[in-house]
Motif scaffolding. Structure first.
Motif: not given
Length: 126
Positions: A39-65
């Motif tokens: 969350q940047a100052l004055g902006k809404e919270r946004e997704f960056v990255a996520a990972i499953s329990w096993s680590g086999s699935l990962t997800y990224y926002a386009d801005s950080v991919k």
């Protein structure tokens, strides 16, 4: 009560790198999916990255991919966010999130996560 504790934030020049860590304390999960939001100052919270329990699935926002990598070794180890080629627009408070499921249905949605850390500041200067 499970607590999430972030570390690794700081001040870095554009083009530099930081590695954030998210550790659990208190009552630990047997299984949990995790994510990073910011969350940047004055902006809404946004997704960056996520990972499953096993680590086999990962997800990224386009801005950080291609620049950020989320990873985990096992249940006892933190979840990491390696951030390379940082830009001033990456400046924000970064939050770790977790949910007691092997994977969440919509990993980019903050509402999927029931546990949150207090956040760590990342500041990128040009």
């Amino acid at each position: 009560q499970v607590q999430l504790v972030e570390s690794g934030g700081g001040l870095v020049q554009a083009g530099g790198s930081l590695r954030l860590a998210c550790a659990t304390s208190g009552r630990t999960f047997s299984t949990y999916a995790a994510g990073w939001f910011r969350q940047a100052l004055g902006k809404e919270r946004e997704f960056v990255a996520a990972i499953s329990w096993s680590g086999s699935l990962t997800y990224y926002a386009d801005s950080v991919k291609g620049r950020f990598t989320i990873s985990r070794d096992n249940a006892e180890k933190p979840v990491y966010l390696q951030m390379n080629s940082l830009k001033p627009e990456d400046t924000a408070v970064y939050y770790c999130a977790a949910d007691a499921r092997a994977r969440v249905d919509q990993p980019t949605m903050a509402s999927e996560y029931n546990y949150w850390g207090q956040g760590t500041q990342v500041t990128v200067v040009s």
